[in-house]
Design an enzyme around this catalytic site. Structure first.
Site, short mmCIF file in Angstrom:
data_model
loop_
_atom_site.label_atom_id
_atom_site.label_comp_id
_atom_site.label_asym_id
_atom_site.label_seq_id
_atom_site.Cartn_x
_atom_site.Cartn_y
_atom_site.Cartn_z
N LYS A 13 0.88 -1.17 -0.06
CA LYS A 13 0.07 -0.03 0.08
C LYS A 13 0.73 1.29 0.16
O LYS A 13 0.64 2.17 -0.91
CB LYS A 13 -0.91 0.06 1.26
CG LYS A 13 -1.92 -1.15 1.30
CD LYS A 13 -2.90 -0.96 2.42
CE LYS A 13 -2.11 -1.06 4.02
NZ LYS A 13 -1.46 -2.45 3.93
N ARG A 88 -10.75 1.00 7.62
CA ARG A 88 -10.06 -0.16 8.05
C ARG A 88 -11.10 -1.29 8.71
O ARG A 88 -10.60 -2.40 9.08
CB ARG A 88 -8.94 0.10 9.25
CG ARG A 88 -7.87 -0.90 9.59
CD ARG A 88 -6.75 -0.46 8.36
NE ARG A 88 -5.67 -1.03 8.69
CZ ARG A 88 -4.20 -0.76 8.66
NH1 ARG A 88 -3.91 0.32 7.80
NH2 ARG A 88 -3.39 -1.32 9.03
N ARG A 123 11.99 -4.89 4.93
CA ARG A 123 11.45 -3.46 4.83
C ARG A 123 12.38 -2.73 5.91
O ARG A 123 12.72 -2.66 6.74
CB ARG A 123 10.03 -3.21 5.12
CG ARG A 123 9.68 -1.80 5.24
CD ARG A 123 8.12 -1.69 5.25
NE ARG A 123 7.50 -2.39 6.39
CZ ARG A 123 6.17 -2.42 6.59
NH1 ARG A 123 5.35 -1.89 5.51
NH2 ARG A 123 5.47 -2.88 7.32
N ARG A 156 10.63 -0.78 11.50
CA ARG A 156 9.41 -0.45 12.29
C ARG A 156 9.31 -1.38 13.45
O ARG A 156 9.56 -2.41 13.55
CB ARG A 156 8.10 -0.66 11.40
CG ARG A 156 7.52 0.77 10.89
CD ARG A 156 6.54 0.55 9.78
NE ARG A 156 5.20 -0.25 10.23
CZ ARG A 156 4.44 -0.16 9.31
NH1 ARG A 156 4.23 0.22 8.26
NH2 ARG A 156 3.17 -0.95 9.95
N ARG A 167 -1.54 -8.39 12.98
CA ARG A 167 -2.00 -7.41 11.98
C ARG A 167 -2.67 -8.30 10.79
O ARG A 167 -3.78 -7.63 10.40
CB ARG A 167 -1.06 -6.40 11.73
CG ARG A 167 -0.20 -5.44 12.55
CD ARG A 167 1.15 -4.97 12.27
NE ARG A 167 1.26 -4.67 11.03
CZ ARG A 167 2.70 -4.51 10.45
NH1 ARG A 167 3.54 -4.89 11.18
NH2 ARG A 167 2.72 -4.12 9.51
P1 AP5 Z 1 4.99 -1.62 2.05
O1 AP5 Z 1 4.48 -0.49 0.93
O2 AP5 Z 1 5.44 -0.78 3.16
O3 AP5 Z 1 3.35 -2.42 2.48
P2 AP5 Z 1 2.20 -1.87 3.25
O4 AP5 Z 1 1.18 -2.52 2.52
O5 AP5 Z 1 2.23 -0.27 3.15
O6 AP5 Z 1 2.24 -2.60 4.62
P3 AP5 Z 1 2.01 -2.02 6.13
O7 AP5 Z 1 2.85 -2.96 7.06
O8 AP5 Z 1 2.51 -0.61 6.30
O9 AP5 Z 1 0.67 -2.12 6.21
P4 AP5 Z 1 -0.07 -2.42 7.51
O10 AP5 Z 1 -1.66 -2.22 7.04
O11 AP5 Z 1 0.00 -3.31 8.55
O12 AP5 Z 1 0.42 -0.89 8.52
P5 AP5 Z 1 0.02 0.41 8.57
O13 AP5 Z 1 1.22 1.37 8.79
O14 AP5 Z 1 -1.17 0.74 7.66
O15 AP5 Z 1 5.56 -2.68 1.65
C1 AP5 Z 1 6.10 -3.65 2.27
C2 AP5 Z 1 7.69 -4.22 1.93
O16 AP5 Z 1 7.62 -4.57 0.54
C3 AP5 Z 1 8.56 -2.84 1.72
O17 AP5 Z 1 9.65 -3.22 2.03
C4 AP5 Z 1 8.40 -2.58 0.17
O18 AP5 Z 1 9.66 -2.10 -0.40
C5 AP5 Z 1 8.21 -4.14 -0.32
N1 AP5 Z 1 7.36 -4.00 -1.49
C6 AP5 Z 1 6.34 -3.46 -1.92
N2 AP5 Z 1 5.94 -3.96 -3.12
C7 AP5 Z 1 6.74 -4.84 -3.56
C8 AP5 Z 1 6.56 -5.78 -4.47
N3 AP5 Z 1 5.93 -5.90 -5.47
N4 AP5 Z 1 7.66 -6.75 -4.47
C9 AP5 Z 1 8.70 -6.80 -3.76
N5 AP5 Z 1 8.80 -6.11 -2.66
C10 AP5 Z 1 7.72 -5.17 -2.43
O19 AP5 Z 1 -0.64 0.48 10.00
C11 AP5 Z 1 0.04 0.09 11.00
C12 AP5 Z 1 -0.90 0.12 12.51
O20 AP5 Z 1 -1.57 1.52 12.76
C13 AP5 Z 1 -2.03 -0.77 12.53
O21 AP5 Z 1 -1.73 -1.92 12.94
C14 AP5 Z 1 -2.91 -0.14 13.44
O22 AP5 Z 1 -2.69 -0.31 14.77
C15 AP5 Z 1 -2.90 1.38 13.02
N6 AP5 Z 1 -3.69 1.97 11.95
C16 AP5 Z 1 -3.50 2.34 10.58
N7 AP5 Z 1 -4.38 2.63 10.36
C17 AP5 Z 1 -5.56 2.72 10.90
C18 AP5 Z 1 -6.82 2.76 10.94
N8 AP5 Z 1 -7.49 3.39 9.81
N9 AP5 Z 1 -7.86 2.39 11.87
C19 AP5 Z 1 -7.21 2.13 13.26
N10 AP5 Z 1 -5.80 1.72 13.17
C20 AP5 Z 1 -4.99 2.15 12.30
MG MG Z 2 2.27 1.16 4.97
#
Ligand code: AP5
Ligand code: MG
Length: 210
Positions: A13, A88, A123, A156, A167
């Site tokens: 994402k 979410r 990552r 992270r 997660r």
């Molecule tokens: P990356 O692009 O970083 O993936 P991502 O989908 O953004 O993964 P996240 O871990 O950030 O998602 P998440 O939903 O768990 O965390 P968030 O920060 O939103 O890619 C991952 C890796 O793969 C990178 O190293 C990248 O370079 C690599 N990559 C990408 N594409 C690739 C490809 N095609 N091939 C190979 N490698 C690739 O949320 C964190 C926390 O915040 C949650 O657990 C929750 O506690 C809270 N939170 C966030 N939003 C909310 C909400 N709306 N409501 C309540 N709590 C929330």
């Molecule tokens: Mg992310």
């Protein structure tokens, strides 16, 4: 242009939303990055946010919805935005609906649980911007440093195997129902195979939303 990105942790994402931001000159809003930033402040709310992130659970809707509403009213959102990580759960989806905001595309990055493990391990992120790199698949130009600011990259705190498992469970239980929710709405729903190489995933998205 208003886009919602849905997908499991590590589905890409953050990576794809950075690409879409450049392509369409719109804002890139990661609720995860906003919450991580807020969790580094002092005080009770920061502590509360930290406790949910550390457990791999969703932060309470009341907190995040208010933060999101504040964010989308900022000036850089006037031409549109990409929501990375919001909504979410169904309550967040409904609250976005109730604002009357018209979303153009919902993009679902489909990937298996096995495929995300190596992605998460390699990552590295730039904490201030949320930019995300991968040691093998998307390395920074200079080892350990963000391409744009030159600042150090970090791992992270919630990228540990135990928290990743939680997660993923949270995605399956709370976020997955949004896929059906959006399929019944007047919005273009796009599903892409996010297990492909990074550029292939971008091409597949752009091919379907242009
Ligand atoms: P990356 O692009 O970083 O993936 P991502 O989908 O953004 O993964 P996240 O871990 O950030 O998602 P998440 O939903 O768990 O965390 P968030 O920060 O939103 O890619 C991952 C890796 O793969 C990178 O190293 C990248 O370079 C690599 N990559 C990408 N594409 C690739 C490809 N095609 N091939 C190979 N490698 C690739 O949320 C964190 C926390 O915040 C949650 O657990 C929750 O506690 C809270 N939170 C966030 N939003 C909310 C909400 N709306 N409501 C309540 N709590 C929330
Ligand atoms: Mg992310």
């Amino acid at each position: 242009m208003k886009i919602i990105l849905l997908g499991m942790p590590g589905s890409g994402k953050g990576t794809q939303s950075e690409i879409l931001k450049q392509k369409f000159s719109i804002a890139n809003i990661s609720t995860g990055a906003i919450l991580r930033q807020a969790s580094r402040e002092q005080g009770k709310q920061a502590e509360l946010i930290r406790s949910f992130i550390d457990k791999g659970q969703l932060v309470p809707d009341k907190i995040i919805i208010q933060m999101l509403v504040n964010r989308i009213h900022q000036k850089d959102c006037s031409k549109g935005y990409i929501l990375d990580g919001f909504p979410r759960n169904l309550a967040q989806g409904e609250s976005l609906d109730n604002t009357g905001i018209k979303v153009d595309f919902v993009i679902y990055l489909e990937i298996s649980e096995q495929a995300i493990i190596s992605r998460m391990a390699g990552r590295r992120i730039h904490p201030a911007s949320g930019r995300s790199y991968h040691l093998q698949h998307n390395p920074p130009q200079k080892d350990g440093l963000d391409d744009i600011s030159g600042e150090p990259l970090i791992q992270r705190d919630d990228d540990t195997p135990e928290v990743i498992k939680k997660r993923v469970a949270s995605f399956n239980k709370e976020t997955r129902p949004l896929l059906e929710f959006y399929k019944t709405k007047k919005v273009k729903f796009v599903e892409v195979d996010a297990s492909k190489e990074l550029n292939d995933v971008s091409c597949s998205i752009l091919g379907q939303i242009n």
